[in-house]
Design an enzyme around this catalytic site. Structure first.
Site, short mmCIF file in Angstrom:
data_model
loop_
_atom_site.label_atom_id
_atom_site.label_comp_id
_atom_site.label_asym_id
_atom_site.label_seq_id
_atom_site.Cartn_x
_atom_site.Cartn_y
_atom_site.Cartn_z
N CYS A 189 1.11 -1.22 -0.06
CA CYS A 189 -0.02 -0.08 0.01
C CYS A 189 0.81 1.29 -0.01
O CYS A 189 2.28 1.13 0.25
CB CYS A 189 -0.91 -0.11 1.24
SG CYS A 189 -0.21 -0.10 2.67
N CYS A 229 2.84 1.67 3.12
CA CYS A 229 3.89 0.93 3.49
C CYS A 229 5.07 1.33 2.54
O CYS A 229 6.08 1.39 3.38
CB CYS A 229 3.65 -0.21 3.03
SG CYS A 229 2.00 -0.95 3.50
#
Lengths: 323, 77
Positions: free
Chosen positions: B11, B14
């Site tokens: 994501c 992240c």
């Protein structure tokens, strides 16, 4: 105070003639945007500070010790303050099941989390008023709780993928305590993050609302989707499920639709279908459960939304809703 | 040498945490090996339910958020 500022800005600074259609539309736009911006900022900030004490790693331990009925209620309430994105649906789902949280309780969380949250509540208060916000929150929680209880009663654990069932056994993770400064810092970052994501939708929604307010005739929409025709609620759900959006995207849109004659039950059903059920989420859930369980889940939640939609259209039709 | 793992299945947040961690390591001038963990079962094995998460020498330091600079510094030192 915001009203005074909006009036001053539009009529004094921009020198738009008071009482003109454009002036009123702009005044409405400035006022509503500021009001919702302030509300969002304050509430999201406070909720995110509180949230730092309730990470899902902690709540699952707590939920795994609860019986189903109480568990469903608590899971739905925890869902309200836990931010949800489709990308975290799987780790959340697996994390709950592995910790021994009953399947039905996990589903209650999964329904409530995207459907009812602080952003939805504020936007509803700002654009529809407190009454509609309360109706939405209570109906949403009710659907989450009841759907969870029903799924829990059905004994469908065998429809989970095998690795999910095998992996059971509590793995407790104790996260290091955050300092209060870290909590404030998290809340600040999170609030800015959400505002950046949400405000464009809000501004567009209010903008269209301000424009459509005076220019688009009511009859256009209400002829097809407005009024009290039987098919409007199922239609709203059918359109809503494949649409993938969050509360921030859908509420401003719906506020425009209601202005133009779409009834309250139909609007509620649409908002709930868009936020609570989504195609991308189903596709992701496919990794952990069989298609049949996804269909059962979607069926039960849709039925709940359908009933809520009809109920409020009925109440509205018979003028039983107090303004 | 420290072993730092960034948990998350790709994501945006992240990636941001990964980048910030590497920058912080460079800034602090410490030796550390940073590894991205994208496999969901490995993430679950740490007991993490929300990504991104940061693990230093096998210990989960934060989950579901990107720590601020000061906090990150504390975690790495």
């Amino acid at each position: 105070m915001i009203k005074t500022f909006a009036d001053w800005f539009v009529y004094e600074v921009l020198r738009i003639k008071q009482g003109s259609l454009a002036g009123e539309a702009l005044d409405f736009f400035v006022y509503d945007s500021i009001k919702i911006f302030l509300l969002l900022t304050c509430i999201i900030y406070v909720v995110s500070i509180l949230r730092t004490w309730l990470p899902p790693e902690k709540t699952r331990v707590f939920l795994s010790q609860k019986k189903s009925f109480t568990g469903n209620i608590l899971a739905s309430l925890i869902g309200v303050i836990t931010p949800f994105c489709t990308c975290s649906a799987i780790p959340l789902f697996l994390g709950f099941i592995e910790a021994g949280v009953p399947l039905g309780v996990t589903f209650s969380f999964l329904v409530a989390s995207p459907m009812v949250n602080e952003v939805a509540i504020i936007l509803l208060i700002g654009m529809f008023g407190v009454k509609t916000a309360v109706i939405y929150v209570i109906s949403g929680l009710l659907i989450a709780i009841v759907s969870g209880i029903v799924i829990g009663k059905m004994n469908v654990e065998n429809l989970l993928e095998d690795f999910v069932r095998k992996n059971k056994g509590l793995k407790t993770l104790i996260l290091p305590e955050m300092s209060f400064r870290d909590r404030l810092n998290y809340a600040k970052e999170y609030t800015i993050d959400i505002l950046k994501k949400v405000m464009p939708y809000v501004l567009i929604g209010i903008g269209i609302g301000a424009f459509i307010h005076g220019y688009v005739p009511t009859e256009v929409l209400s002829k097809y989707v407005g009024g009290f025709k039987w098919y409007t609620v199922p239609l709203a759900i059918l359109i809503g499920v494949p649409l993938y959006s969050n509360a921030a995207g859908v509420i401003p849109l719906v506020s425009v639709l209601t202005e133009k004659g779409v009834t309250i039950g139909t609007s509620l059903a649409f908002m709930m279908a868009v936020t609570g059920l989504s195609l991308p989420e189903f596709i992701i859930l496919k990794k952990v459960m069989k298609t049949r369980l996804i269909l059962i889940f979607a069926g039960i939640v849709s039925t709940g939304i359908l009933l809520i939609g009809y109920l409020f259209n009925y109440l509205d039709y018979h003028k039983l809703l107090v303004k | 040498m420290k072993k730092v793992e960034i948990l998350g299945s790709g994501c945006a947040k992240c990636k941001k945490l990964h980048q910030q961690t590497e920058e912080m390591i460079k800034k602090m001038g410490i030796e550390a090996q940073v590894e991205k963990v994208e496999d969901i079962t490995k993430i679950m094995d740490y007991g993490v339910m929300m990504t991104p998460a940061i693990v230093v020498d096998g210990e989960v330091k934060a989950a579901g958020r990107i720590p601020g600079d000061d906090e990150l510094k504390k975690m790495l030192s």
